[in-house]
Design a protein around this motif. Structure first.
Motif, PDB file in Angstrom:
ATOM      1  N   ASN A  19       0.847  -1.184   0.000  1.00  0.00           N
ATOM      2  CA  ASN A  19       0.000   0.000   0.000  1.00  0.00           C
ATOM      3  C   ASN A  19       0.886   1.239   0.000  1.00  0.00           C
ATOM      4  O   ASN A  19       1.517   1.562   0.995  1.00  0.00           O
ATOM      5  CB  ASN A  19      -0.913   0.001   1.238  1.00  0.00           C
ATOM      6  CG  ASN A  19      -1.934  -1.113   1.169  1.00  0.00           C
ATOM      7  OD1 ASN A  19      -2.331  -1.503   0.078  1.00  0.00           O
ATOM      8  ND2 ASN A  19      -2.338  -1.628   2.298  1.00  0.00           N
ATOM      9  N   LEU A  20       0.949   1.924  -1.126  1.00  0.00           N
ATOM     10  CA  LEU A  20       1.779   3.116  -1.283  1.00  0.00           C
ATOM     11  C   LEU A  20       0.891   4.324  -1.548  1.00  0.00           C
ATOM     12  O   LEU A  20      -0.160   4.207  -2.163  1.00  0.00           O
ATOM     13  CB  LEU A  20       2.737   2.964  -2.469  1.00  0.00           C
ATOM     14  CG  LEU A  20       3.767   1.857  -2.410  1.00  0.00           C
ATOM     15  CD1 LEU A  20       4.545   1.812  -3.716  1.00  0.00           C
ATOM     16  CD2 LEU A  20       4.717   2.061  -1.254  1.00  0.00           C
ATOM     17  N   THR A  21       1.349   5.471  -1.093  1.00  0.00           N
ATOM     18  CA  THR A  21       0.666   6.706  -1.483  1.00  0.00           C
ATOM     19  C   THR A  21       1.132   7.072  -2.889  1.00  0.00           C
ATOM     20  O   THR A  21       2.094   6.497  -3.402  1.00  0.00           O
ATOM     21  CB  THR A  21       0.999   7.851  -0.510  1.00  0.00           C
ATOM     22  OG1 THR A  21       2.397   8.134  -0.602  1.00  0.00           O
ATOM     23  CG2 THR A  21       0.636   7.489   0.912  1.00  0.00           C
ATOM     24  N   GLY A  23       2.665   9.760  -3.898  1.00  0.00           N
ATOM     25  CA  GLY A  23       4.026  10.302  -3.861  1.00  0.00           C
ATOM     26  C   GLY A  23       5.066   9.217  -3.695  1.00  0.00           C
ATOM     27  O   GLY A  23       6.129   9.258  -4.321  1.00  0.00           O
ATOM     28  N   GLU A  24       4.784   8.217  -2.864  1.00  0.00           N
ATOM     29  CA  GLU A  24       5.727   7.115  -2.665  1.00  0.00           C
ATOM     30  C   GLU A  24       5.871   6.286  -3.936  1.00  0.00           C
ATOM     31  O   GLU A  24       6.974   5.891  -4.305  1.00  0.00           O
ATOM     32  CB  GLU A  24       5.274   6.227  -1.514  1.00  0.00           C
ATOM     33  CG  GLU A  24       5.405   6.865  -0.155  1.00  0.00           C
ATOM     34  CD  GLU A  24       4.747   6.046   0.935  1.00  0.00           C
ATOM     35  OE1 GLU A  24       5.218   6.141   2.079  1.00  0.00           O
ATOM     36  OE2 GLU A  24       3.790   5.309   0.646  1.00  0.00           O
ATOM     37  N   ALA A  25       4.756   6.029  -4.601  1.00  0.00           N
ATOM     38  CA  ALA A  25       4.804   5.256  -5.837  1.00  0.00           C
ATOM     39  C   ALA A  25       5.565   6.020  -6.914  1.00  0.00           C
ATOM     40  O   ALA A  25       6.369   5.438  -7.649  1.00  0.00           O
ATOM     41  CB  ALA A  25       3.386   4.941  -6.314  1.00  0.00           C
ATOM     42  N   SER A  27       7.951   8.316  -6.523  1.00  0.00           N
ATOM     43  CA  SER A  27       9.386   8.329  -6.241  1.00  0.00           C
ATOM     44  C   SER A  27       9.995   6.952  -6.483  1.00  0.00           C
ATOM     45  O   SER A  27      11.139   6.842  -6.922  1.00  0.00           O
ATOM     46  CB  SER A  27       9.660   8.799  -4.817  1.00  0.00           C
ATOM     47  OG  SER A  27       9.157   7.880  -3.881  1.00  0.00           O
ATOM     48  N   HIS A  28       9.232   5.887  -6.234  1.00  0.00           N
ATOM     49  CA  HIS A  28       9.722   4.534  -6.509  1.00  0.00           C
ATOM     50  C   HIS A  28       9.950   4.343  -8.003  1.00  0.00           C
ATOM     51  O   HIS A  28      10.985   3.823  -8.427  1.00  0.00           O
ATOM     52  CB  HIS A  28       8.725   3.506  -5.986  1.00  0.00           C
ATOM     53  CG  HIS A  28       9.077   2.094  -6.339  1.00  0.00           C
ATOM     54  ND1 HIS A  28      10.092   1.417  -5.727  1.00  0.00           N
ATOM     55  CD2 HIS A  28       8.552   1.246  -7.260  1.00  0.00           C
ATOM     56  CE1 HIS A  28      10.175   0.201  -6.262  1.00  0.00           C
ATOM     57  NE2 HIS A  28       9.255   0.077  -7.178  1.00  0.00           N
TER      58      HIS A  28
END
Length: 54
Positions: A19-21, A23-25, A27-28
């Protein structure tokens, strides 16, 4: 959520992706893109046909 593939098998997205936000996805994905670009650059620089001639 299950997504069907061409072979008829299905992929459970909850098992593949944590479960990513957003923004996290993002940047990944950007980090993975930089890794791919670095690998391609190293391969080109080490290639006998495109490498520097001394």
């Amino acid at each position: 959520m299950t997504t069907p593939t061409q072979g008829g098998a299905s992929i459970d997205r909850s098992r593949c992706l944590p479960n990513l936000t957003v923004g996290e996805a993002l940047s990944h994905v950007q980090g993975e893109s930089l890794k791919v670009i670095a690998v391609i650059l190293v391969r080109l620089l080490n290639s006998p046909t495109t490498g520097a001639v001394s």
